[in-house]
Design a protein around this motif. Structure first.
Motif, mmCIF file in Angstrom:
data_model
loop_
_atom_site.group_PDB
_atom_site.id
_atom_site.type_symbol
_atom_site.label_atom_id
_atom_site.label_comp_id
_atom_site.label_asym_id
_atom_site.label_seq_id
_atom_site.Cartn_x
_atom_site.Cartn_y
_atom_site.Cartn_z
ATOM 1 N N LEU A 191 -16.735 23.667 6.941
ATOM 2 C CA LEU A 191 -17.603 24.526 6.849
ATOM 3 C C LEU A 191 -18.417 25.517 5.245
ATOM 4 C CD1 LEU A 191 -20.182 24.724 9.900
ATOM 5 C CD2 LEU A 191 -19.718 22.640 8.246
ATOM 6 N N GLY A 192 -17.759 25.830 4.395
ATOM 7 C CA GLY A 192 -17.208 26.120 3.762
ATOM 8 C C GLY A 192 -16.533 27.886 4.122
ATOM 9 N N ALA A 193 -17.280 28.069 4.775
ATOM 10 C CA ALA A 193 -16.718 29.282 5.216
ATOM 11 C C ALA A 193 -15.491 29.776 5.921
ATOM 12 C CB ALA A 193 -17.900 30.544 5.186
ATOM 13 N N GLY A 194 -14.843 28.408 6.250
ATOM 14 C CA GLY A 194 -13.547 28.491 7.288
ATOM 15 C C GLY A 194 -13.771 27.412 8.151
ATOM 16 N N TRP A 195 -13.076 27.125 9.082
ATOM 17 C CA TRP A 195 -13.021 26.013 9.972
ATOM 18 C C TRP A 195 -13.346 26.346 11.311
ATOM 19 C CZ3 TRP A 195 -11.171 21.444 9.054
ATOM 20 C CH2 TRP A 195 -10.416 21.114 8.210
ATOM 21 N N VAL A 196 -14.770 25.822 11.720
ATOM 22 C CA VAL A 196 -15.063 26.326 12.957
ATOM 23 C C VAL A 196 -14.703 25.244 13.718
ATOM 24 C CG1 VAL A 196 -17.252 26.201 14.028
ATOM 25 C CG2 VAL A 196 -16.828 26.715 11.571
ATOM 26 N N GLU A 197 -14.695 24.870 15.109
ATOM 27 C CA GLU A 197 -14.102 24.196 16.374
ATOM 28 C C GLU A 197 -14.628 23.786 17.009
ATOM 29 O OE1 GLU A 197 -12.056 24.397 20.138
ATOM 30 O OE2 GLU A 197 -10.556 25.238 18.640
ATOM 31 N N PHE A 198 -15.495 22.443 17.074
ATOM 32 C CA PHE A 198 -16.275 21.886 17.849
ATOM 33 C C PHE A 198 -15.491 21.067 19.320
ATOM 34 C CE2 PHE A 198 -18.321 21.787 14.119
ATOM 35 C CZ PHE A 198 -18.941 22.418 13.984
ATOM 36 N N PRO A 199 -15.910 21.810 20.362
ATOM 37 C CA PRO A 199 -15.770 20.862 21.495
ATOM 38 C C PRO A 199 -15.875 20.133 22.241
ATOM 39 C CG PRO A 199 -16.912 22.820 22.197
ATOM 40 C CD PRO A 199 -16.157 23.282 21.091
ATOM 41 N N VAL A 200 -15.698 18.815 22.037
ATOM 42 C CA VAL A 200 -16.219 17.083 22.248
ATOM 43 C C VAL A 200 -16.897 17.344 23.903
ATOM 44 C CG1 VAL A 200 -14.695 15.892 21.102
ATOM 45 C CG2 VAL A 200 -14.479 16.375 23.615
ATOM 46 N N GLU A 201 -17.579 16.687 24.066
ATOM 47 C CA GLU A 201 -18.518 16.289 25.552
ATOM 48 C C GLU A 201 -17.193 15.920 26.404
ATOM 49 O OE1 GLU A 201 -22.082 16.585 25.306
ATOM 50 O OE2 GLU A 201 -21.738 17.159 23.649
ATOM 51 N N VAL A 202 -16.603 15.685 26.752
ATOM 52 C CA VAL A 202 -15.586 15.407 27.171
ATOM 53 C C VAL A 202 -14.693 15.258 27.049
ATOM 54 C CG1 VAL A 202 -14.999 14.112 29.280
ATOM 55 C CG2 VAL A 202 -17.927 14.117 28.904
ATOM 56 N N LEU B 175 -18.033 6.657 21.855
ATOM 57 C CA LEU B 175 -18.098 7.439 22.655
ATOM 58 C C LEU B 175 -18.743 8.912 21.763
ATOM 59 C CD1 LEU B 175 -16.748 9.026 24.492
ATOM 60 C CD2 LEU B 175 -14.172 9.656 23.021
ATOM 61 N N LEU B 176 -19.304 9.511 22.673
ATOM 62 C CA LEU B 176 -20.068 10.822 22.313
ATOM 63 C C LEU B 176 -19.279 11.768 22.550
ATOM 64 C CD1 LEU B 176 -22.663 12.144 20.785
ATOM 65 C CD2 LEU B 176 -22.970 12.182 23.927
ATOM 66 N N LEU B 177 -18.701 12.138 21.342
ATOM 67 C CA LEU B 177 -17.990 13.681 20.934
ATOM 68 C C LEU B 177 -18.446 14.719 20.819
ATOM 69 C CD1 LEU B 177 -15.476 12.342 18.113
ATOM 70 C CD2 LEU B 177 -15.377 12.323 20.807
ATOM 71 N N ILE B 178 -19.520 14.905 19.685
ATOM 72 C CA ILE B 178 -20.815 15.879 19.872
ATOM 73 C C ILE B 178 -21.737 15.747 20.211
ATOM 74 C CG2 ILE B 178 -21.258 17.799 18.779
ATOM 75 C CD1 ILE B 178 -18.633 17.807 17.241
ATOM 76 N N SER C 117 -24.814 15.964 14.877
ATOM 77 C CA SER C 117 -24.068 15.284 16.114
ATOM 78 C C SER C 117 -23.317 13.830 15.925
ATOM 79 C CB SER C 117 -25.455 14.324 17.241
ATOM 80 O OG SER C 117 -25.742 13.269 16.528
ATOM 81 N N VAL C 118 -22.084 13.359 16.431
ATOM 82 C CA VAL C 118 -20.993 12.574 16.378
ATOM 83 C C VAL C 118 -20.269 11.706 17.181
ATOM 84 C CG1 VAL C 118 -18.030 13.373 15.534
ATOM 85 C CG2 VAL C 118 -19.794 14.266 14.770
ATOM 86 N N LYS C 119 -20.273 10.704 16.478
ATOM 87 C CA LYS C 119 -19.531 9.435 18.104
ATOM 88 C C LYS C 119 -18.545 8.536 17.059
ATOM 89 C CE LYS C 119 -23.573 6.010 17.150
ATOM 90 N NZ LYS C 119 -24.833 5.544 17.536
ATOM 91 N N LEU C 120 -17.986 7.677 18.065
ATOM 92 C CA LEU C 120 -16.683 7.476 18.442
ATOM 93 C C LEU C 120 -16.612 5.763 18.203
ATOM 94 C CD1 LEU C 120 -12.875 8.424 17.762
ATOM 95 C CD2 LEU C 120 -13.806 6.608 19.575
ATOM 96 N N THR C 121 -16.468 5.270 16.970
ATOM 97 C CA THR C 121 -15.764 3.721 17.558
ATOM 98 C C THR C 121 -15.090 3.154 17.351
ATOM 99 O OG1 THR C 121 -17.861 1.945 17.082
ATOM 100 C CG2 THR C 121 -17.308 3.432 15.205
ATOM 101 N N ASP C 122 -14.771 1.774 17.279
ATOM 102 C CA ASP C 122 -13.947 0.736 17.199
ATOM 103 C C ASP C 122 -13.568 -0.161 16.680
ATOM 104 O OD1 ASP C 122 -10.514 0.739 16.067
ATOM 105 O OD2 ASP C 122 -10.037 0.135 18.453
ATOM 106 N N ALA C 123 -13.096 -1.142 15.670
ATOM 107 C CA ALA C 123 -12.946 -2.041 15.435
ATOM 108 C C ALA C 123 -11.713 -3.333 16.697
ATOM 109 C CB ALA C 123 -12.647 -2.522 14.307
ATOM 110 N N VAL D 114 -5.727 7.431 23.760
ATOM 111 C CA VAL D 114 -5.465 8.720 23.633
ATOM 112 C C VAL D 114 -5.750 9.481 23.754
ATOM 113 C CG1 VAL D 114 -5.554 7.376 20.713
ATOM 114 C CG2 VAL D 114 -7.829 7.586 21.618
ATOM 115 N N GLU D 115 -5.486 11.066 23.993
ATOM 116 C CA GLU D 115 -6.258 12.422 24.541
ATOM 117 C C GLU D 115 -7.952 13.230 23.472
ATOM 118 O OE1 GLU D 115 -5.144 15.814 27.182
ATOM 119 O OE2 GLU D 115 -3.196 15.115 25.783
ATOM 120 N N VAL D 116 -8.337 12.964 23.348
ATOM 121 C CA VAL D 116 -9.774 13.147 22.340
ATOM 122 C C VAL D 116 -9.681 14.633 23.009
ATOM 123 C CG1 VAL D 116 -11.239 13.547 21.231
ATOM 124 C CG2 VAL D 116 -10.312 10.988 21.592
#
Length: 202
Positions: A56-67, A82-85, A32-38, A47-49
């Motif tokens: 992942l070693g076998a090429g690029w994989v795209e992960f859509p963000v939650e919203v 902010l929850l990204l994944i 899981s991935v989330k974003l923070t800032d100072a 910013v538009e996310v």
């Protein structure tokens, strides 16, 4: 002699079978991935996310963000994220690189005035997250935090325009600690000290 040979073969097969059962019982790693800032000296940094991409070693994989959408980064400070994944199952392997892909609807608000944030051309592939390669092992649970450094990411150009060159660092949430609580009275000065066996950050 033959009797002992047969027993050794049976023991080996039992161990081999046990190992296979252990491997079969293991689950895929979960990320899981989330974003923070100072905090920064702006009224807002929008910013538009769009999405994340990982090698992942076998090429690029795209992960859509939650919203996907436009977010004010300054709303995700002091423990807010902010929850990204959300929890996503992956095959075991090694994540060698991670990129944050942004859109063009970016702006900064300073003293009540909104300015467009220009982005360098050719950045459609995304912005590299500064992090060490991460091994994703079976049964592993990986909570990745992306620290978007606004102060280092926004630059005022010579012609009075603002340029966005994101500086994003990634780290595992389990690798850091946190302190929560209330300070009273609110108007008083305060000092917080945290200690561990090897260091004393203030």
């Amino acid at each position: 002699m033959k009797k002992y040979s047969v027993l050794m073969i049976l023991a080996f097969l039992a161990i081999f079978s046990s190992c296979n059962k252990d491997n079969d019982n293991k689950s895929n790693p979960v990320l899981s991935v989330k974003l923070t800032d100072a905090p920064a000296d702006y009224d807002a940094v929008n910013v538009e996310v769009l999405h994340l991409e990982a090698n992942l070693g076998a090429g690029w994989v795209e992960f859509p963000v939650e919203v996907p959408g436009v977010y004010n980064l300054l709303e995700f400070t002091n423990g807010n994220t902010l929850l990204l994944i959300g929890d996503t199952s992956l095959l075991p392997g090694t994540m060698t690189e991670l990129r944050l892909v942004l859109g063009t609807e970016n702006s900064v608000v300073l003293d009540g005035i909104s300015y467009d944030l220009q982005t360098p051309s050719g950045q459609t592939s995304g912005y590299k997250v500064k992090m060490d390669p991460q091994v994703l092992e079976p049964d592993g649970l990986y909570r990745l935090v992306l620290d978007f450094d606004v102060n280092e990411s926004i630059h005022l150009t010579g012609n009075g325009k603002f340029m966005l060159k994101p500086v994003v660092r990634g780290y595992l949430e389990t690798a850091v600690g946190g302190i929560t609580g209330n300070i009273l009275p609110l108007a008083s000065a305060y000092y917080v000290e945290a200690t561990n066996a090897t260091d004393t950050p203030g």
